[in-house]
Write a protein that holds these residues in place. Structure first.
Motif, PDB file in Angstrom:
ATOM      1  N   UNK A 159       0.050 -42.786  28.989  1.00 30.06           N
ATOM      2  CA  UNK A 159       0.359 -44.096  28.423  1.00 30.06           C
ATOM      3  C   UNK A 159       1.200 -44.885  29.421  1.00 30.06           C
ATOM      4  N   UNK A 160       0.772 -46.086  29.741  1.00 36.12           N
ATOM      5  CA  UNK A 160       1.499 -46.941  30.679  1.00 36.12           C
ATOM      6  C   UNK A 160       2.442 -47.845  29.885  1.00 36.12           C
ATOM      7  N   UNK A 161       3.693 -47.892  30.323  1.00 41.34           N
ATOM      8  CA  UNK A 161       4.716 -48.727  29.682  1.00 41.34           C
ATOM      9  C   UNK A 161       4.998 -49.925  30.579  1.00 41.34           C
ATOM     10  N   UNK A 162       5.285 -51.063  29.963  1.00 41.10           N
ATOM     11  CA  UNK A 162       5.601 -52.307  30.674  1.00 41.10           C
ATOM     12  C   UNK A 162       7.082 -52.597  30.438  1.00 41.10           C
ATOM     13  N   UNK A 163       7.788 -52.977  31.503  1.00 40.12           N
ATOM     14  CA  UNK A 163       9.231 -53.184  31.364  1.00 40.12           C
ATOM     15  C   UNK A 163       9.745 -54.201  32.365  1.00 40.12           C
ATOM     16  N   UNK A 206      15.591 -53.095  30.643  1.00 40.06           N
ATOM     17  CA  UNK A 206      15.784 -53.632  29.303  1.00 40.06           C
ATOM     18  C   UNK A 206      15.121 -52.665  28.317  1.00 40.06           C
ATOM     19  N   UNK A 207      15.257 -52.949  27.014  1.00 38.83           N
ATOM     20  CA  UNK A 207      14.568 -52.120  26.017  1.00 38.83           C
ATOM     21  C   UNK A 207      13.091 -52.010  26.353  1.00 38.83           C
ATOM     22  N   UNK A 262      15.528 -47.215  24.618  1.00 32.50           N
ATOM     23  CA  UNK A 262      16.472 -48.330  24.630  1.00 32.50           C
ATOM     24  C   UNK A 262      16.886 -48.615  26.066  1.00 32.50           C
ATOM     25  N   UNK A 263      17.536 -49.758  26.259  1.00 36.41           N
ATOM     26  CA  UNK A 263      17.993 -50.156  27.590  1.00 36.41           C
ATOM     27  C   UNK A 263      18.950 -49.119  28.171  1.00 36.41           C
ATOM     28  N   UNK A 264      18.729 -48.786  29.434  1.00 39.27           N
ATOM     29  CA  UNK A 264      19.602 -47.873  30.163  1.00 39.27           C
ATOM     30  C   UNK A 264      19.197 -47.878  31.629  1.00 39.27           C
ATOM     31  N   UNK A 265      19.886 -47.117  32.468  1.00 39.74           N
ATOM     32  CA  UNK A 265      19.525 -47.002  33.885  1.00 39.74           C
ATOM     33  C   UNK A 265      18.838 -45.661  34.109  1.00 39.74           C
ATOM     34  N   UNK A 266      17.677 -45.697  34.771  1.00 37.50           N
ATOM     35  CA  UNK A 266      16.910 -44.479  35.047  1.00 37.50           C
ATOM     36  C   UNK A 266      16.282 -44.568  36.428  1.00 37.50           C
ATOM     37  N   UNK A 267      15.883 -43.408  36.948  1.00 36.96           N
ATOM     38  CA  UNK A 267      15.172 -43.341  38.229  1.00 36.96           C
ATOM     39  C   UNK A 267      13.668 -43.354  37.993  1.00 36.96           C
TER      40      UNK A 267
END
Length: 115
Positions: free
Chosen positions: A41-45, A64-65, A71-76
């Motif tokens: 599944x491809x997510x758009x952000x 962003x969410x 939910x909004x957070x920082x990820x690699x």
């Protein structure tokens, strides 16, 4: 019960056990192969680039969410190739698409600088 009858019963029990084992093995093999062939599944952000890893091997994004994902957070995130991050710098606002692998890596399929 004589020895001949006991031997036949043991042989029949062994045959049933082998058939059941083969059926379970086949079922598990088919289940696993179906799962691995399904398209991820491809997510758009959208988000802001916080930093880039050495050789642009990854990018840290304060996103962003992401509806239906997180939910909004920082990820690699990992690019499909390092050149996918050319022209992207820390502080840039971006729109991006990604999918998550079975081992929980997030792989970018699209990265676009926003104005």
């Amino acid at each position: 019960m004589n020895r001949s009858m006991c031997s036949r019963l043991r042989a029949a029990h062994l045959a049933r056990s082998l058939l059941l084992g083969a059926a379970i093995s086949t079922s598990l093999t088919l289940s696993c192969s179906k799962a691995s062939t399904a398209a991820p599944r491809v997510h758009h952000a959208t988000g802001a680039v916080r930093s880039l890893g050495p050789g642009r091997a990854y990018v840290n994004i304060a996103h962003d969410d992401i509806p239906g994902y997180m939910s909004a957070m920082t990820m690699s995130f990992e690019p499909q190739s390092p050149s996918q991050l050319d022209g992207i710098e820390a502080g840039d606002r971006i729109a991006f698409d990604f999918y998550e692998t079975e081992d929980a890596r997030r792989v970018l399929t699209r990265v676009e600088k926003r104005r």
